[in-house]
Design a protein around this motif. Structure first.
Motif, PDB file in Angstrom:
ATOM      1  N   GLU A 116     -74.460  11.622  -2.314  1.00 42.22           N
ATOM      2  CA  GLU A 116     -74.884  11.803  -0.924  1.00 42.22           C
ATOM      3  C   GLU A 116     -74.689  10.513  -0.124  1.00 42.22           C
ATOM      4  N   ALA A 117     -75.053   9.379  -0.734  1.00 46.30           N
ATOM      5  CA  ALA A 117     -74.905   8.094  -0.048  1.00 46.30           C
ATOM      6  C   ALA A 117     -73.435   7.762   0.170  1.00 46.30           C
ATOM      7  N   SER A 118     -72.585   8.143  -0.774  1.00 51.51           N
ATOM      8  CA  SER A 118     -71.148   7.906  -0.615  1.00 51.51           C
ATOM      9  C   SER A 118     -70.594   8.703   0.551  1.00 51.51           C
ATOM     10  N   ILE A 119     -71.051   9.916   0.685  1.00 54.09           N
ATOM     11  CA  ILE A 119     -70.592  10.772   1.778  1.00 54.09           C
ATOM     12  C   ILE A 119     -71.090  10.235   3.113  1.00 54.09           C
ATOM     13  N   ASN A 120     -72.367   9.815   3.148  1.00 56.28           N
ATOM     14  CA  ASN A 120     -72.979   9.345   4.394  1.00 56.28           C
ATOM     15  C   ASN A 120     -72.625   7.902   4.725  1.00 56.28           C
ATOM     16  N   GLY A 121     -72.081   7.170   3.765  1.00 53.20           N
ATOM     17  CA  GLY A 121     -71.745   5.772   3.995  1.00 53.20           C
ATOM     18  C   GLY A 121     -72.964   4.863   4.022  1.00 53.20           C
ATOM     19  N   ASP A 122     -74.024   5.258   3.331  1.00 52.52           N
ATOM     20  CA  ASP A 122     -75.267   4.478   3.287  1.00 52.52           C
ATOM     21  C   ASP A 122     -75.214   3.530   2.094  1.00 52.52           C
ATOM     22  N   SER A 123     -74.837   2.279   2.328  1.00 54.43           N
ATOM     23  CA  SER A 123     -74.648   1.344   1.216  1.00 54.43           C
ATOM     24  C   SER A 123     -75.966   0.952   0.551  1.00 54.43           C
ATOM     25  N   GLY A 124     -77.060   0.924   1.289  1.00 55.43           N
ATOM     26  CA  GLY A 124     -78.356   0.595   0.694  1.00 55.43           C
ATOM     27  C   GLY A 124     -78.789   1.636  -0.323  1.00 55.43           C
TER      28      GLY A 124
ATOM     29  N   THR B 119     -78.110   1.539  -9.241  1.00 57.24           N
ATOM     30  CA  THR B 119     -79.042   0.825 -10.112  1.00 57.24           C
ATOM     31  C   THR B 119     -79.806   1.810 -10.983  1.00 57.24           C
ATOM     32  N   GLY B 120     -80.250   2.911 -10.386  1.00 53.23           N
ATOM     33  CA  GLY B 120     -80.966   3.935 -11.141  1.00 53.23           C
ATOM     34  C   GLY B 120     -80.087   4.621 -12.175  1.00 53.23           C
ATOM     35  N   ILE B 121     -78.829   4.887 -11.818  1.00 55.05           N
ATOM     36  CA  ILE B 121     -77.897   5.512 -12.766  1.00 55.05           C
ATOM     37  C   ILE B 121     -77.712   4.618 -13.978  1.00 55.05           C
ATOM     38  N   VAL B 122     -77.520   3.332 -13.728  1.00 52.70           N
ATOM     39  CA  VAL B 122     -77.281   2.390 -14.833  1.00 52.70           C
ATOM     40  C   VAL B 122     -78.521   2.285 -15.727  1.00 52.70           C
ATOM     41  N   LYS B 123     -79.711   2.131 -15.115  1.00 53.82           N
ATOM     42  CA  LYS B 123     -80.935   1.996 -15.911  1.00 53.82           C
ATOM     43  C   LYS B 123     -81.223   3.251 -16.720  1.00 53.82           C
TER      44      LYS B 123
ATOM     45  N   LEU C  14     -71.536  -1.083  -9.397  1.00 48.83           N
ATOM     46  CA  LEU C  14     -72.725  -1.847  -9.027  1.00 48.83           C
ATOM     47  C   LEU C  14     -72.399  -3.329  -8.938  1.00 48.83           C
ATOM     48  N   ARG C  15     -71.530  -3.805  -9.808  1.00 56.25           N
ATOM     49  CA  ARG C  15     -71.130  -5.206  -9.783  1.00 56.25           C
ATOM     50  C   ARG C  15     -70.444  -5.569  -8.467  1.00 56.25           C
ATOM     51  N   THR C  16     -69.713  -4.622  -7.877  1.00 58.83           N
ATOM     52  CA  THR C  16     -69.045  -4.907  -6.601  1.00 58.83           C
ATOM     53  C   THR C  16     -70.054  -5.151  -5.490  1.00 58.83           C
ATOM     54  N   PHE C  17     -71.246  -4.547  -5.596  1.00 60.41           N
ATOM     55  CA  PHE C  17     -72.289  -4.806  -4.611  1.00 60.41           C
ATOM     56  C   PHE C  17     -72.881  -6.199  -4.810  1.00 60.41           C
ATOM     57  N   SER C  18     -72.931  -6.657  -6.054  1.00 58.70           N
ATOM     58  CA  SER C  18     -73.570  -7.932  -6.369  1.00 58.70           C
ATOM     59  C   SER C  18     -72.646  -9.118  -6.152  1.00 58.70           C
ATOM     60  N   GLU C  19     -71.349  -8.903  -6.229  1.00 58.94           N
ATOM     61  CA  GLU C  19     -70.395 -10.007  -6.121  1.00 58.94           C
ATOM     62  C   GLU C  19     -70.309 -10.523  -4.697  1.00 58.94           C
ATOM     63  N   VAL C  20     -70.140 -11.805  -4.591  1.00 56.52           N
ATOM     64  CA  VAL C  20     -69.903 -12.435  -3.292  1.00 56.52           C
ATOM     65  C   VAL C  20     -68.421 -12.287  -2.986  1.00 56.52           C
ATOM     66  N   PRO C  21     -68.055 -11.866  -1.783  1.00 58.31           N
ATOM     67  CA  PRO C  21     -66.632 -11.710  -1.489  1.00 58.31           C
ATOM     68  C   PRO C  21     -65.906 -13.050  -1.611  1.00 58.31           C
ATOM     69  N   PRO C  22     -64.687 -13.031  -2.154  1.00 59.76           N
ATOM     70  CA  PRO C  22     -63.949 -14.285  -2.325  1.00 59.76           C
ATOM     71  C   PRO C  22     -63.605 -14.911  -0.978  1.00 59.76           C
ATOM     72  N   LYS C  23     -63.519 -16.241  -0.971  1.00 58.85           N
ATOM     73  CA  LYS C  23     -63.147 -16.940   0.253  1.00 58.85           C
ATOM     74  C   LYS C  23     -61.693 -16.651   0.571  1.00 58.85           C
ATOM     75  N   GLN C  24     -61.411 -16.615   1.850  1.00 62.20           N
ATOM     76  CA  GLN C  24     -60.029 -16.387   2.259  1.00 62.20           C
ATOM     77  C   GLN C  24     -59.221 -17.638   1.933  1.00 62.20           C
ATOM     78  N   GLU C  25     -58.015 -17.400   1.457  1.00 63.01           N
ATOM     79  CA  GLU C  25     -57.180 -18.540   1.098  1.00 63.01           C
ATOM     80  C   GLU C  25     -56.698 -19.268   2.348  1.00 63.01           C
ATOM     81  N   THR C  26     -56.475 -20.535   2.208  1.00 60.33           N
ATOM     82  CA  THR C  26     -56.028 -21.342   3.337  1.00 60.33           C
ATOM     83  C   THR C  26     -54.562 -21.050   3.636  1.00 60.33           C
TER      84      THR C  26
END
Length: 133
Positions: free
Chosen positions: A53-61, A68-72, A88-100
């Motif tokens: 449902e969240a994927s369809i609605n675009g609700d990232s929270g 998290t519940g699925i994994v646990k 879930l890891r993609t939510f936790s990762e910090v986006p990489p810095k843009q290259e110079t």
């Protein structure tokens, strides 16, 4: 006039459905504390439904909460949830810095890496029912 009434009813139902979904997520999270496997399995199903449902609605929270519940719950039930762990890891990762600009120019200049080695594929053929390289 009938369209306005119908749209008001649909909006009300959507709002009510979202509220019920949030309540079921809270109950599912409580069920993870239980030792009852059937309750944990129901929670697992609830989390998967909430994720869809969240994927369809675009609700990232809600999506992160459901993942998290699925994994646990999956780990408690010994279900392979590795694909959900990756999401879930993609939510936790910090986006990489843009290259110079300098790094981008270096990549363009060098191109693909050269392949060095003595092993080369010379021939491919069938021999006695087997593929020979």
């Amino acid at each position: 006039m009938a369209f306005k009434r119908l749209s008001a009813i649909v909006i009300t139902l959507l709002f009510l459905g979202t509220a019920l979904s949030a309540m079921s997520l809270a109950k599912a999270e409580q069920a993870l504390e239980s030792k009852n496997k059937s309750e944990i399995f129901r929670a697992y199903d609830t989390f998967k439904s909430a994720y869809m449902e969240a994927s369809i609605n675009g609700d990232s929270g809600q999506k992160k909460r459901a993942l998290t519940g699925i994994v646990k719950s999956g780990e408690l039930l010994h279900i392979d949830v590795s694909a959900y762990q990756e999401k879930l890891r993609t939510f936790s990762e910090v986006p990489p810095k843009q290259e110079t600009k300098k790094a981008a120019k270096q990549v363009k200049k060098t191109g693909a890496p050269a392949i060095r080695g003595q092993n080369r594929l010379r021939d491919v053929r069938w021999e006695h029912g087997s593929l020979v390289f």
